[in-house]
Design a protein around this motif. Structure first.
Motif, PDB file in Angstrom:
ATOM      1  N   SER A 123       0.842  -1.197   0.000  1.00  0.00           N
ATOM      2  CA  SER A 123       0.000   0.000   0.000  1.00  0.00           C
ATOM      3  C   SER A 123       0.875   1.243   0.000  1.00  0.00           C
ATOM      4  N   VAL A 124       0.562   2.181  -0.879  1.00  0.00           N
ATOM      5  CA  VAL A 124       1.327   3.430  -0.946  1.00  0.00           C
ATOM      6  C   VAL A 124       1.196   4.205   0.360  1.00  0.00           C
ATOM      7  N   ALA A 125      -0.019   4.272   0.899  1.00  0.00           N
ATOM      8  CA  ALA A 125      -0.259   5.028   2.133  1.00  0.00           C
ATOM      9  C   ALA A 125       0.507   4.428   3.306  1.00  0.00           C
ATOM     10  N   LEU A 126       0.442   3.098   3.459  1.00  0.00           N
ATOM     11  CA  LEU A 126       1.156   2.453   4.560  1.00  0.00           C
ATOM     12  C   LEU A 126       2.668   2.546   4.366  1.00  0.00           C
ATOM     13  N   ALA A 127       3.127   2.431   3.122  1.00  0.00           N
ATOM     14  CA  ALA A 127       4.560   2.578   2.850  1.00  0.00           C
ATOM     15  C   ALA A 127       5.041   3.950   3.298  1.00  0.00           C
ATOM     16  N   PHE A 128       4.239   4.982   3.010  1.00  0.00           N
ATOM     17  CA  PHE A 128       4.578   6.350   3.411  1.00  0.00           C
ATOM     18  C   PHE A 128       4.633   6.454   4.932  1.00  0.00           C
ATOM     19  N   VAL A 129       3.655   5.868   5.624  1.00  0.00           N
ATOM     20  CA  VAL A 129       3.599   5.936   7.084  1.00  0.00           C
ATOM     21  C   VAL A 129       4.803   5.246   7.719  1.00  0.00           C
ATOM     22  N   PHE A 130       5.139   4.055   7.231  1.00  0.00           N
ATOM     23  CA  PHE A 130       6.253   3.312   7.827  1.00  0.00           C
ATOM     24  C   PHE A 130       7.589   4.009   7.562  1.00  0.00           C
ATOM     25  N   LEU A 131       7.749   4.589   6.368  1.00  0.00           N
ATOM     26  CA  LEU A 131       8.973   5.346   6.094  1.00  0.00           C
ATOM     27  C   LEU A 131       9.050   6.587   6.974  1.00  0.00           C
ATOM     28  N   ALA A 132       7.899   7.256   7.186  1.00  0.00           N
ATOM     29  CA  ALA A 132       7.878   8.424   8.072  1.00  0.00           C
ATOM     30  C   ALA A 132       8.273   8.031   9.492  1.00  0.00           C
ATOM     31  N   LEU A 133       7.864   6.851   9.914  1.00  0.00           N
ATOM     32  CA  LEU A 133       8.205   6.370  11.251  1.00  0.00           C
ATOM     33  C   LEU A 133       9.705   6.096  11.371  1.00  0.00           C
ATOM     34  N   THR A 134      10.324   5.590  10.309  1.00  0.00           N
ATOM     35  CA  THR A 134      11.783   5.397  10.348  1.00  0.00           C
ATOM     36  C   THR A 134      12.485   6.744  10.491  1.00  0.00           C
ATOM     37  N   GLY A 135      11.982   7.753   9.795  1.00  0.00           N
ATOM     38  CA  GLY A 135      12.589   9.078   9.886  1.00  0.00           C
ATOM     39  C   GLY A 135      12.443   9.698  11.256  1.00  0.00           C
ATOM     40  N   ALA A 136      11.263   9.562  11.852  1.00  0.00           N
ATOM     41  CA  ALA A 136      11.021  10.136  13.175  1.00  0.00           C
ATOM     42  C   ALA A 136      11.910   9.495  14.229  1.00  0.00           C
ATOM     43  N   SER A 137      11.972   8.175  14.236  1.00  0.00           N
ATOM     44  CA  SER A 137      12.785   7.472  15.242  1.00  0.00           C
ATOM     45  C   SER A 137      14.265   7.735  15.036  1.00  0.00           C
ATOM     46  N   ASP A 138      14.697   7.808  13.775  1.00  0.00           N
ATOM     47  CA  ASP A 138      16.117   8.054  13.498  1.00  0.00           C
ATOM     48  C   ASP A 138      16.532   9.449  13.931  1.00  0.00           C
ATOM     49  N   THR A 139      15.650  10.433  13.791  1.00  0.00           N
ATOM     50  CA  THR A 139      15.970  11.805  14.168  1.00  0.00           C
ATOM     51  C   THR A 139      16.198  11.936  15.671  1.00  0.00           C
ATOM     52  N   VAL A 140      15.315  11.351  16.469  1.00  0.00           N
ATOM     53  CA  VAL A 140      15.471  11.427  17.921  1.00  0.00           C
ATOM     54  C   VAL A 140      16.779  10.770  18.348  1.00  0.00           C
ATOM     55  N   SER A 141      17.082   9.602  17.796  1.00  0.00           N
ATOM     56  CA  SER A 141      18.335   8.919  18.166  1.00  0.00           C
ATOM     57  C   SER A 141      19.546   9.701  17.686  1.00  0.00           C
TER      58      SER A 141
END
Length: 438
Positions: free
Chosen positions: A332-350
């Motif tokens: 799913s394009v929408a879910l792919a976008f959400v999961f990639l956004a989650l990788t970005g958010a978690s990587d930024t905090v770390s």
């Protein structure tokens, strides 16, 4: 509360921006990073298009195995980016400690302008080939190996110690913001003007950093005498890094996570072959992780230091790996976008926690060398990871490469959390600079 008082409140929460030199450098780097992210997106798509549909057949133990050329080609991009980093990063750190960092940065940006300009010229004249793309990508990575230690070591001199954590957060936010604008803009230019114009825009963007560095009032000298330049000085930086458990453990965590969870290099294949997207859709999908980063980075920048940073750091890397695996599972394009956004958010905090920790635990005379060692890990990890992902994807398919990488990242993070209790227990918003190792 009035709009004016709200504005003042936000301004007070961003103390690093109170310093003129930092604002100048931040803006110049923002423009340049947009160009670099546009080019990163365009180069991946360019190689994908040049090799699309081709296969390589190899003999392995008497069996013929067909490997996808586009996956191997994208993986090879990671290899050509990492080799110059491994070769030159330590030398770049040594120069950052023994030369004027501002001047060194100016020369590296001029060199980047030239190499990016050559890439644009070859593409405009229709003489570009995959080997030429590899060669010029490698030269730009080599320049970055000299640029990064000087740039990161310069930041503590542009702000006060109290504002440094905020400066690290804003630097991360700058990079992620550019990583949203760059891929999205790159996809549009790619679709409507052509890849050559992306390369030309990137070449011109480096001049923004040259201008900002010229306008800085800071004219600091080298951290240590150039007479100390040599193998002994290099060993001093290595010794300090490897004998400081907090720094060493975060570098290992960074390397392993980015090595096994380098999904970004497979995005052209995911976008084009699995999700059925064109260049514009690919550009927006490339911007998903940075959008997540901006959201997380904004929260960190505005609300200050976190508690139990060690636990937060480890949890973020676990989330990063899990989100990568889930991205590999979805169609799913929408879910792919959400999961990639989650990788970005978690990587930024770390990233904010790791960056603050390392710079404040390192004395100024060793910052360049520590940063150069870190470069091998935080830049080498994703680039070697691109090669690993390309090889696994060519043999077993793109979804398997992404899913397995995410799972391995989670398992290795748990292993590091167990092996380094000092990292789990870390909870200090301000760390006094350490003394140099002897």
């Amino acid at each position: 509360m009035t709009s004016q008082s709200k504005t003042q409140s936000i301004w007070e929460r961003l103390p690093a921006l109170h310093f003129r030199d930092y604002r100048l450098m931040w803006f110049g780097l923002f423009v340049s990073t947009i160009g670099s992210q546009m080019q990163f997106t365009a180069i991946n798509w360019h190689v994908f298009e040049l090799l699309r549909g081709r296969t390589y057949t190899i003999d392995f133990l008497g069996r013929s195995i067909d490997l996808g050329a586009e996956a191997l080609g994208l993986g090879t991009l990671g290899l050509v980016r990492v080799i110059p980093i491994i070769l030159f990063a330590l030398a770049g750190g040594l120069l950052a400690d023994t030369r004027n960092r501002r001047t060194l940065l100016q020369w590296t940006q001029i060199a980047s302008t030239v190499f990016a300009g050559v890439l644009a010229l070859l593409t405009l004249t229709d003489r570009i080939t995959v080997p030429w793309i590899y060669f010029l990508t490698a030269t730009l990575a080599g320049v970055a190996a000299f640029e990064q230690p000087s740039r990161q070591s310069l930041v503590p001199h542009l702000v006060s110690k109290e504002a440094f954590t905020n400066a690290v957060t804003l630097n991360t936010l700058m990079f992620t913001g550019a990583s949203v604008v760059g891929p999205a803009l790159g996809g549009i230019v790619l679709a409507y003007a052509g890849v050559e114009w992306v390369y030309l825009i990137n070449a011109l963007s480096f001049l923004a950093v040259v201008l900002s560095l010229t306008l800085l009032t800071y004219r600091g000298a080298a951290a240590v005498s150039a007479a100390g330049l040599g193998f002994r000085a290099l060993l001093e930086g290595l010794r300090f890094t490897f004998r400081t458990p907090m720094i060493w453990s975060t570098m290992m965590l960074d390397f392993l996570a980015t090595f096994f969870s380098s999904a970004r290099t497979m995005l052209p294949i995911v976008a084009g072959d699995i999700l059925g997207l064109g260049p514009v859709g690919y550009g927006w999908l490339s911007a998903a992780a940075p959008i997540g980063s901006i959201i997380a980075g904004s929260v960190v920048a505005l609300y200050g230091n976190m508690k139990r940073q060690g636990v937060v750091l480890l949890a973020c890397v676990v989330i990063y790996g899990a989100a990568t695996a889930l991205f590999g599972l979805t169609a799913s394009v929408a879910l792919a976008f959400v999961f990639l956004a989650l990788t970005g958010a978690s990587d930024t905090v770390s990233t904010v926690i790791r960056g603050t920790l390392r710079q404040l635990m390192t004395p100024d005379e060793l910052r360049g060398r520590m940063t150069s060692v870190n470069m091998v890990f935080f830049m080498g990890g994703p680039q070697l990871g691109e090669l690993e992902a390309g090889l696994v994807a060519a043999a077993f398919g793109v979804p398997f490469a992404i899913i397995s990488g995410g799972i391995v990242t989670v398992l290795l993070t748990l292993l590091i959390a167990w092996k380094y209790p000092v990292l789990r227990q870390f909870d200090s918003p301000i760390i006094a600079p350490a003394t140099a190792a002897t």
